[in-house]
Scaffold this active site. Sequence first.
Site, PDB file in Angstrom:
ATOM      1  N   TYR A   1      37.964 -15.951   8.242  1.00  0.00           N
ATOM      2  CA  TYR A   1      38.637 -15.046   7.306  1.00  0.00           C
ATOM      3  C   TYR A   1      38.229 -13.584   7.519  1.00  0.00           C
ATOM      4  O   TYR A   1      38.896 -12.670   7.063  1.00  0.00           O
ATOM      5  CB  TYR A   1      38.330 -15.439   5.852  1.00  0.00           C
ATOM      6  CG  TYR A   1      38.939 -16.767   5.433  1.00  0.00           C
ATOM      7  CD1 TYR A   1      39.936 -17.374   6.182  1.00  0.00           C
ATOM      8  CD2 TYR A   1      38.515 -17.403   4.274  1.00  0.00           C
ATOM      9  CE1 TYR A   1      40.479 -18.594   5.806  1.00  0.00           C
ATOM     10  CE2 TYR A   1      39.058 -18.626   3.884  1.00  0.00           C
ATOM     11  CZ  TYR A   1      40.043 -19.209   4.661  1.00  0.00           C
ATOM     12  OH  TYR A   1      40.577 -20.418   4.290  1.00  0.00           O
TER      13      TYR A   1
ATOM     14  N   LYS B   1      33.430 -28.656  13.293  1.00  0.00           N
ATOM     15  CA  LYS B   1      34.401 -29.217  14.262  1.00  0.00           C
ATOM     16  C   LYS B   1      33.782 -29.030  15.646  1.00  0.00           C
ATOM     17  O   LYS B   1      34.370 -28.409  16.548  1.00  0.00           O
ATOM     18  CB  LYS B   1      35.741 -28.474  14.087  1.00  0.00           C
ATOM     19  CG  LYS B   1      36.913 -29.088  14.823  1.00  0.00           C
ATOM     20  CD  LYS B   1      37.356 -30.419  14.299  1.00  0.00           C
ATOM     21  CE  LYS B   1      38.511 -30.963  15.125  1.00  0.00           C
ATOM     22  NZ  LYS B   1      38.734 -32.402  14.936  1.00  0.00           N
TER      23      LYS B   1
ATOM     24  N   ASP C   1      37.736 -33.154   9.914  1.00  0.00           N
ATOM     25  CA  ASP C   1      38.880 -34.047   9.687  1.00  0.00           C
ATOM     26  C   ASP C   1      38.410 -35.374   9.103  1.00  0.00           C
ATOM     27  O   ASP C   1      39.022 -35.925   8.181  1.00  0.00           O
ATOM     28  CB  ASP C   1      39.699 -34.254  10.973  1.00  0.00           C
ATOM     29  CG  ASP C   1      38.830 -34.402  12.226  1.00  0.00           C
ATOM     30  OD1 ASP C   1      37.604 -34.172  12.144  1.00  0.00           O
ATOM     31  OD2 ASP C   1      39.376 -34.751  13.286  1.00  0.00           O
TER      32      ASP C   1
ATOM     33  N   ASP D   1      36.831 -23.875   2.012  1.00  0.00           N
ATOM     34  CA  ASP D   1      37.963 -23.502   1.175  1.00  0.00           C
ATOM     35  C   ASP D   1      38.851 -24.740   0.948  1.00  0.00           C
ATOM     36  O   ASP D   1      39.205 -25.095  -0.192  1.00  0.00           O
ATOM     37  CB  ASP D   1      38.752 -22.402   1.918  1.00  0.00           C
ATOM     38  CG  ASP D   1      39.831 -21.780   1.063  1.00  0.00           C
ATOM     39  OD1 ASP D   1      39.944 -22.137  -0.118  1.00  0.00           O
ATOM     40  OD2 ASP D   1      40.575 -20.927   1.592  1.00  0.00           O
TER      41      ASP D   1
ATOM     42  N   ASP E   1      38.786 -27.511  -2.571  1.00  0.00           N
ATOM     43  CA  ASP E   1      39.991 -27.754  -3.373  1.00  0.00           C
ATOM     44  C   ASP E   1      40.322 -29.237  -3.395  1.00  0.00           C
ATOM     45  O   ASP E   1      40.693 -29.796  -4.433  1.00  0.00           O
ATOM     46  CB  ASP E   1      41.189 -26.968  -2.809  1.00  0.00           C
ATOM     47  CG  ASP E   1      41.322 -25.607  -3.464  1.00  0.00           C
ATOM     48  OD1 ASP E   1      40.341 -25.169  -4.109  1.00  0.00           O
ATOM     49  OD2 ASP E   1      42.383 -24.970  -3.333  1.00  0.00           O
TER      50      ASP E   1
END
Length: 430
Positions: free
Chosen positions: A193, A243, A279, A303, A307
Amino acid sequence: MARGCGVVRGAGGAVGARREGAALGGRRAFCGARGRVRGCARVAPPRASGGDGARVIATLPGDGIGPEIMNVAVKVLETVAEGEGVSLRFEEHAIGGDAIDKTGKPLPEETLEACKASDQVLLAAIGGYKWDNLSSKDRPEGGLLQLRAGLDCFANLRPATLQDELLEGSPLKPEVIKGVDIMIVRELVGGIYFGEPRGFKDADGDRAGYNTMVYKKSEVERIARVAFEIAKARKGNLVSVDKANVLEVSQLWRQTVADAFEADGCEADGLSLSNMYVDNCAMQLCTNPSQFDVILTGNIFGDILSDQASVITGSLGMLPSASVSSPGKPGIYEPVHGSAPDIAGQDKANPLGMVLSAAMMCRYGLNEPEMADIIEDAVKSVLAKGYRTGDLMGASPAGAELTQVSCSQMGELLLETIAEEEIMVSFMPK
Ligand code: NAD
């Protein structure tokens, strides 16, 4: 505006005696809400910024339902602090649309300076229809981003804890989610970001958009150390999510976390560390969420996963969060939801996300885990008695005997529950 409360720690014999009882774990024996008394996390060791030894809490009610839910949280904190012999002082400041109306800016200098000088910051919510036409940097939301940056809050803590009474509110099956109690520790000011270069460019006659996912070792180390401290105050099981099978930045992340874990002697402190690809983590959060205790991850993965995890627990109005900085600096404790302008001023808001944020402040910011336990137990107890704000009425088992209450009534019920428990604890053998 300042509100004082509480008795300075150690000032009264009765207060001191009761604290000792609580520290011995007797309180838990009465209410039975938790299996163990949680320890302190040294995310932010206590300071005492008030000259009188009181710890100063900067309160930022903001907009919409903000003042209504803040009012409940402050009353709960005042009551619990007094019972526990902890001295707190509340100082209220403007932020968001309220601050725009008063000063023309969503984060006035005076508010930022007061927050920097405080021990911890308690924020309700900002935003509303009235300010929707302003440019993005002038909008209330800008005040929140400026506050996080101004306090250098690099770690976001988002718990996803299922209250058994709200089991039916989850989109997942009750047998899958029972007992879920996860803390996601997300890096907040780095990663993709913020990475440079970023932008748009022409690429071989085509158009491309690009971002850079980058982490320095030092950035990974500081967020990892926050997660270690959090894990010490919980069950001690840490999963670092990345990852690393595809991304170099994740390979550096994984190695750095492992090195810091070893260098800090975390194993000897009873912590365990494992790694998981993002994942797989997303899948495991749906199929077996109760395996997780603390999840440590970077900005974009955190993020998305936070959620996803929060949905497991059902209601938006129940979710607390914290954004914390280096030890000794103030953090920001706030509910996940927004200012709910559709129900503002109607005494309909659910104050429990705000109250649970205050509990997080006690546990992680003020190093007062007993206060956090009392507040969290009171929330559980009120829900167990069947009291619900409007947003929670659909999240309860069919046929359950429920009583719908307003925001302020929920606050009164919490205070009554805390008082009842104080009376029970005072009868305990010293
Ligand atoms: P919202 O979270 O304010 O509301 C979404 C829905 O959930 C609404 O129906 C609302 O009534 C309900 N709701 C939210 N909190 C509730 C509570 N405590 N009790 C009962 N019901 C609750 O999100 P939104 O409608 O997308 O945004 C409204 C404003 O809030 C916008 O200006 C937005 O920018 C701002 N916002 C602020 C924050 C923050 O302060 N951290 C976060 C998100 C949105």
